[in-house]
Write a protein that holds these residues in place. Structure first.
Motif, short mmCIF file in Angstrom:
data_model
loop_
_atom_site.label_atom_id
_atom_site.label_comp_id
_atom_site.label_asym_id
_atom_site.label_seq_id
_atom_site.Cartn_x
_atom_site.Cartn_y
_atom_site.Cartn_z
N LEU A 152 0.96 -1.23 0.11
CA LEU A 152 0.12 0.02 -0.22
C LEU A 152 0.85 1.25 -0.19
CD1 LEU A 152 -2.78 -0.89 2.43
CD2 LEU A 152 -2.99 -1.19 0.10
N GLY A 153 2.10 1.12 0.12
CA GLY A 153 2.92 2.33 0.26
C GLY A 153 3.05 3.09 -1.09
N THR A 154 2.99 4.34 -1.04
CA THR A 154 3.44 5.11 -1.99
C THR A 154 4.53 6.16 -1.84
OG1 THR A 154 1.71 6.90 -1.74
CG2 THR A 154 1.00 5.01 -2.83
N GLU A 155 4.80 7.06 -2.73
CA GLU A 155 5.92 8.25 -2.33
C GLU A 155 5.60 9.20 -1.57
OE1 GLU A 155 7.10 9.66 -5.87
OE2 GLU A 155 7.91 7.92 -6.88
N THR A 156 4.13 9.14 -1.20
CA THR A 156 3.71 10.24 -0.16
C THR A 156 2.92 9.55 0.92
OG1 THR A 156 1.71 10.49 -1.39
CG2 THR A 156 3.21 11.94 -2.13
N ASN A 157 2.96 8.25 1.10
CA ASN A 157 2.24 7.75 2.24
C ASN A 157 2.81 6.37 2.21
OD1 ASN A 157 0.10 5.97 3.44
ND2 ASN A 157 -0.74 7.88 3.74
N THR A 158 3.17 6.07 3.47
CA THR A 158 3.78 4.63 3.92
C THR A 158 2.81 3.65 3.87
OG1 THR A 158 3.43 4.90 6.28
CG2 THR A 158 5.58 5.92 5.10
N GLY A 159 1.35 4.01 3.94
CA GLY A 159 0.36 2.86 4.46
C GLY A 159 0.92 2.62 6.09
N PRO A 160 -0.03 1.53 6.48
CA PRO A 160 0.19 0.97 7.73
C PRO A 160 1.59 0.17 7.69
CG PRO A 160 -2.02 0.45 6.93
CD PRO A 160 -1.36 0.96 5.74
N ILE A 161 2.40 0.81 8.73
CA ILE A 161 3.64 -0.11 9.02
C ILE A 161 3.94 -0.61 10.27
CG2 ILE A 161 4.71 1.29 6.95
CD1 ILE A 161 5.89 3.14 9.22
N LEU A 162 4.70 -1.41 10.46
CA LEU A 162 5.17 -1.81 12.07
C LEU A 162 6.49 -1.34 12.34
CD1 LEU A 162 3.89 -5.70 11.51
CD2 LEU A 162 2.59 -3.59 12.40
N ILE B 45 -6.73 -10.58 6.50
CA ILE B 45 -7.46 -9.13 6.21
C ILE B 45 -8.32 -9.24 5.23
CG2 ILE B 45 -7.03 -6.79 6.01
CD1 ILE B 45 -4.01 -7.03 7.18
N PRO B 46 -9.60 -9.13 5.61
CA PRO B 46 -10.56 -8.85 4.50
C PRO B 46 -10.24 -7.90 3.58
CG PRO B 46 -11.64 -8.91 6.81
CD PRO B 46 -10.05 -8.71 6.72
N GLU B 47 -10.54 -8.09 2.23
CA GLU B 47 -10.37 -7.40 0.97
C GLU B 47 -10.94 -5.89 1.19
OE1 GLU B 47 -10.45 -7.44 -3.80
OE2 GLU B 47 -11.19 -9.15 -2.81
N GLY B 48 -10.33 -4.96 0.79
CA GLY B 48 -10.96 -3.68 0.95
C GLY B 48 -10.51 -3.04 2.22
N THR B 49 -10.18 -3.83 3.43
CA THR B 49 -9.71 -3.34 5.03
C THR B 49 -8.41 -3.12 5.10
OG1 THR B 49 -9.86 -5.46 5.62
CG2 THR B 49 -12.07 -4.43 5.56
N GLU B 50 -7.44 -3.17 3.87
CA GLU B 50 -6.06 -3.41 4.53
C GLU B 50 -5.54 -2.07 4.86
OE1 GLU B 50 -7.31 -4.05 1.48
OE2 GLU B 50 -6.87 -5.91 0.66
N HIS B 51 -6.23 -0.99 4.74
CA HIS B 51 -5.65 0.39 5.00
C HIS B 51 -6.10 0.54 6.85
CE1 HIS B 51 -4.69 2.51 1.44
NE2 HIS B 51 -5.77 1.66 0.88
N GLN B 52 -6.83 -0.62 7.07
CA GLN B 52 -7.04 -0.42 8.76
C GLN B 52 -5.95 -0.91 9.50
OE1 GLN B 52 -10.88 -2.23 9.30
NE2 GLN B 52 -11.98 -0.87 7.83
N GLY B 53 -4.86 -1.55 8.67
CA GLY B 53 -3.70 -2.08 9.56
C GLY B 53 -3.91 -3.60 9.90
#
Length: 974
Positions: A151-161, A235-243
């Motif tokens: 999910l990471g992009t150049e402006t957003n890391t997405g959920p990371i650990l 992780i249910p599809e579509g909920t990956e951004h929830q971490g």
């Protein structure tokens, strides 16, 4: 078999002999020279970077060709390796004593995290120059970061650990606002999700890795000093951004699966290898206290993705208390350990150290080793020097390792572009299979090698493995080039012999019926192989002899069919009285020559089917070539069987409309022999025009005469226009038939009368029937009673002829009256003609002074002229000019001659009209000759009007322009 082997060996040496230099030193006959022509570069090629840092290097990270370096206390140097001459320097802006503890760079090279030893964390995006503090992270010493590659992009890391030194795992997200950078806090959230512990309690989280498997399953790997944990969940599809909180929540009540080793040197490090064309790592290597745990990653497993795990124990020269490893990186086939004084590379296939590189003390203490996963480059740095390793052709010797491990498929995969190595692998695999009594597999491999053919063949012969030997020969044959015809011939012949021997053995054993059928199918496939077709065809005689020597008639027939040698197939069926099968082959392949050859035999046994086959062939068969078979058949057959011959001949005559004389003559002979009724019908249907009759008239006449078919003979006489013979023969059959013949010569009354007299004589003298004789008189108008009277005997009374004589006298009287009437009509006609002639002599025409010549359009009276009844008028010379070119050659010559005579006789008179009879009588002798010449000229020139007579009709197709003058005329119009 041995002789064939020797022949093959000799031919092999002749076509591909070993050079003397190789033979002298005893190089194996492998076809390749295993020599290195130039020094091969090492797999790991070290390069020192031409860079002298202004301050000591604290930390260095590389990803996606983006290098970030911490220098001294407050300086950060960023370098795009694609543009190394344009470095970018950023100041951290710290006034305190804080130092850089670790740096973490994501997979895109866009997000840089800088952990400080003061339990603070800074963030720098590639697109900005200002470092920003992450306030929510304060108070935690960051040990590891698990980036979100999905999910990471150049402006957003997405959920990371994020892993801390206290064993805590946090989930976080960093986002850069595109409108105005850092207008808000970049850290979106920072929440605790799990705490890792060992027996002694919480321990630092050394490494974190997030991977996604199939069906939405995620695998999270976390390592401590002695343990490797795996968290697995969906992780249910579509909920990956929830971490990833839901995955860790599943392990709140029980520990996740983990691997643990007793020894420790205070930290551990895990490395992964990701192929260029894959998004997920394929293998791992975990450096810990007891050694290196390495293996592959299997994402299809339910609980653990670690697979094929092995432990490489540190050798004796690595003491974890003195010179413990510092870092580890993993390549496709090796893992590299960074030690205080150098680097060791260990092959993951066999655990052997294949590369060592020591560093000089002047460079300083080795600090860390990292790898850029996108370009597969390895970086090592000290406090003042940076090195880079290029990995070159890492798989060059992998084939040998797989071969020694008996993983031949993998070995062949890694040397498919190196034929000399592939040959070694194949030979090794073949030997391995042979020793394990997998003879068929061994044969397949041996066939692909360049080893001596005779040695391999003898090896299978000594082991009594004929089936494997056959497999070897088949594979060897398939690898031969088209130019190697001798070897191809020998192998083909040998294989045929082996197949026949093997089939002979199996055929007698009922328990091996299935094997026999399978072998038979393979043999037939071998015989029918398109690649072997030319060789088998050129050596078919030898193959036939082999088949015959084994008594295998079944395959002899099969082979003959493949070779399209249908003559041999049909002959075989005929020899075994299989006439239906023979005819079936003929009908299926429709070869005209074979029909001609075998029809004499087949028609003796299955005549109806043979004739049906002939008819199905239609015009492709020449019936003349089948007549000998029919003649032999008809001479020895009954009438019923002859009907089959007649049926085919009728098909040729009536359906194919054959015009060959031989066919029609033979059909006539069959009709004459068995079907006389059809004979006359055929003759009548053929007609009476000799030019359109296709049978031989003389042959037909003789044939019919021999068999006594008189009516047919009469018909033939009529066609030959031998009417007297026809009447003579017809009188022996039927008087009416004779009468029909007598009327045929319509243009020859004398002959017709003669023929009727023959009939009358026959009726009077042979049948003595006066009434019938009198009927002949009424049938033919040419006969008179006086012609018939001489045929009657003297004792016949007049009463029989009274009526006929009266009728004859009446006919004579009518004829005389008719002649009188014709004479009177002729006299009247002659009288009218004389009157018309006299009237024409006195006929005249008037010409007006203004009349013009129809040809030249000049006044008519200026020169001599002609006046025609149609009204056209021409000058003499104009008419002569128009008529002369259209006269026949002989008239042109005569006209020229008359003109010359006229000129010689004197000057012509001014008028060209003919003088009256009285004037002509008063002229002298010479003048009369001149007038006669002019009259002859008039007869030629003025016989008819040139515009109204035949001359104009004949010239209707004459071009308006003379073809010879066409070009000239056309030019005149331009």
């Amino acid at each position: 078999m041995a002789s064939i082997l020797d022949e093959y060996e000799d031919s092999l040496y002749r076509s591909a002999s070993v050079p003397p230099s190789r033979a002298a030193v005893g190089i194996p006959h492998s076809g390749y020279v295993n020599a290195r022509l130039e020094k091969e570069t090492p797999i790991f090629n070290k390069q020192r970077i031409d860079f002298t840092p202004p301050e000591k290097i604290n930390s260095l990270v590389v990803s996606s060709n983006q290098l970030c370096m911490s220098l001294g206390k407050d300086t950060l140097l960023r370098i795009d390796l694609g543009k190394p001459d344009e470095p970018n320097q950023v100041e951290l802006g710290r006034k305190d004593e804080a130092k850089v503890y670790k740096m973490f760079l994501d997979h895109t090279g866009s997000h840089l995290l800088i952990a400080l030893n003061t339990s603070e964390c800074l963030y720098l995006n590639r697109s900005v120059q200002k470092v920003r503090a992450l306030s929510r992270w304060k108070g935690h010493l960051i040990e590891s970061v698990g980036w979100n590659k999905f999910l990471g992009t150049e402006t957003n890391t997405g959920p990371i650990l994020v892993g801390t030194a206290q064993g805590q795992i946090y989930e976080a997200e960093i986002s850069v606002s595109e409108g105005s950078l850092f207008s808000t806090n970049p850290d979106q959230y920072f929440r605790l999700v799990y705490v890792l512990e060992e027996e002694s309690g919480p321990v630092p989280v050394c490494c974190l890795e997030i991977e996604r498997g199939i069906e939405g399953k995620f695998f999270i790997i976390a390592t401590t000093q002695k343990r490797l944990f795996q968290f697995v969940g969906k992780i249910p599809e579509g909920t990956e951004h929830q971490g990833f909180s839901s995955i860790f929540a599943m392990h709140a009540d029980y520990l996740p699966s983990f691997r643990e080793f007793p020894a420790t040197f205070g930290f551990s490090e895990i490395a992964f290898y990701t192929p260029k064309l894959r998004s997920n790592p394929r293998s791992f290597a975990w450096m810990m206290g007891n050694g290196v745990l390495y293996g592959t990653l299997d994402y299809s497993r339910p609980d653990s993705i670690l697979s094929e795990e092995r432990v490489w124990v540190y050798p004796s020269d690595i003491d974890i208390t003195v010179n413990k490893p510092i870092s580890i990186v993993l390549t496709q086939f090796h893992f590299l350990l960074l030690l205080p004084d150098g680097v060791k590379a260990v092959c993951t296939l066999n655990g052997q150290i294949v590369f060592q590189d020591l560093f000089l003390e002047k460079f300083g203490t080795l600090t860390r080793m990292i790898k850029d996963p996108t370009v597969q480059q390895i970086w090592i740095h000290t406090e003042k020097v940076v090195f880079r390793y290029h990995v070159q052709r890492e798989s060059r010797d992998v084939w040998k390792m797989y071969m020694n491990m008996s993983k031949f498929d993998l070995a062949k995969e890694y040397c498919k572009d190196r034929p000399e190595c592939l040959d070694i692998v194949l030979a090794k695999e073949a030997e391995h299979c042979f020793q394990n009594k997998r003879y068929l597999d061994s044969a397949k491999c041996y066939a692909l090698t360049q080893n001596y053919f005779e040695e391999i063949a003898l090896k299978f012969i000594e082991a009594k493995q004929e089936e494997a030997l056959m497999e070897f020969l088949i594979k060897k044959l398939s690898n031969l080039k088209p130019s190697e015809k001798t070897q191809t011939t020998l192998l083909t012949t040998w294989l045929t012999e082996l197949y026949l021997n093997w089939l002979g053995i199996l055929e007698g054993d009922s328990s091996k019926r299935n094997l026999y059928l399978d072998t038979r199918e393979k043999f037939r496939t071998f015989l029918g192989s398109p690649k072997n077709k030319d060789c088998l065809f050129n050596n078919r005689t030898s193959i036939y002899e082999l088949l015959a020597s084994h008594g295998d008639t079944e395959h002899m027939v099969y082979f003959a069919v493949i070779m399209q040698d249908y003559e041999r197939v049909v002959a075989h069926h005929c020899q075994h009285d299989e006439y239906d099968e023979a005819l079936s082959v003929l009908s299926r392949h429709r070869d005209e020559k074979l029909f001609y050859k075998f029809s004499p035999v087949l028609i003796q046994h299955i005549p109806k089917k043979v004739v049906d086959a002939w008819i199905s062939m239609g015009s492709r068969l020449d019936a003349r070539n089948l007549i000998p078979a029919l003649v032999n058949y008809s001479q020895s057959a009954s009438t019923q069987q002859i009907n089959e011959a007649i049926r085919y001949m009728e098909f040729c005559v009536y359906q194919l409309e054959e015009t060959q004389q031989a066919i029609h003559n033979y059909l006539l002979s069959l009709y004459a022999l068995c079907r006389p009724d059809s004979l006359l019908s055929y003759l009548e249907q053929a007609g009476t025009n000799p030019n359109r009759i296709h049978y031989d008239l003389k042959y037909a006449l003789r044939l019919c005469a021999e068999h006594g078919h008189h009516r047919a003979c009469v018909h033939i006489y009529k066609v030959m226009e031998l009417y007297e013979e026809a009447v003579d023969l017809a009188l022996q059959v039927d008087v009416d038939l004779a009468k029909s013949c007598a009327d045929l010569p319509e243009d020859d009354e004398e002959l017709r009368k003669k023929l009727w007299l023959k009939i009358a004589r026959h009726v009077v003298q042979e049948e003595k029937d006066v009434k019938k004789a009198m009927a002949c008189l009424s049938s033919c108008a040419l006969l008179k009673i006086e012609d018939v009277l001489p045929f009657f005997p003297d004792f016949v009374t007049i009463d029989h002829f009274k009526e006929a004589i009266c009728n004859s006298l009446e006919d004579y009287n009518k004829h005389i009256e008719e002649l009188k009437r014709e004479m009177e009509e002729a006299t009247q006609s002659a009288k009218r003609i004389r009157e018309d002639i006299q009237e024409m002599r006195n006929k005249y025409g008037s010409v007006e002074p203004h009349e013009k010549c129809a040809a030249c359009d000049f006044p008519l009276l200026n020169r001599p002229f002609y006046l025609f009844l149609c009204g056209h008028m021409f000058h003499y010379d104009c008419l002569l000019q128009a008529v002369f070119p259209n006269l026949p050659a002989y008239k042109q010559a005569k006209l020229e001659d008359l003109q010359k005579k006229l000129a010689a006789a004197g000057q012509p008179s001014k008028g060209h009209h003919r003088p009256k009879d009285a004037d002509t009588a008063s002229l002298g002798k010479g003048q009369q000759s001149r007038e006669q010449i002019k009259a002859d000229i008039d007869d030629i020139v003025a016989a008819e009007c040139v515009y109204c007579g035949e001359l104009m009709v004949r010239s209707i197709d004459k071009p308006f322009i003379d073809p010879q003058k066409y070009e000239e005329e056309m030019q005149s119009w331009l």
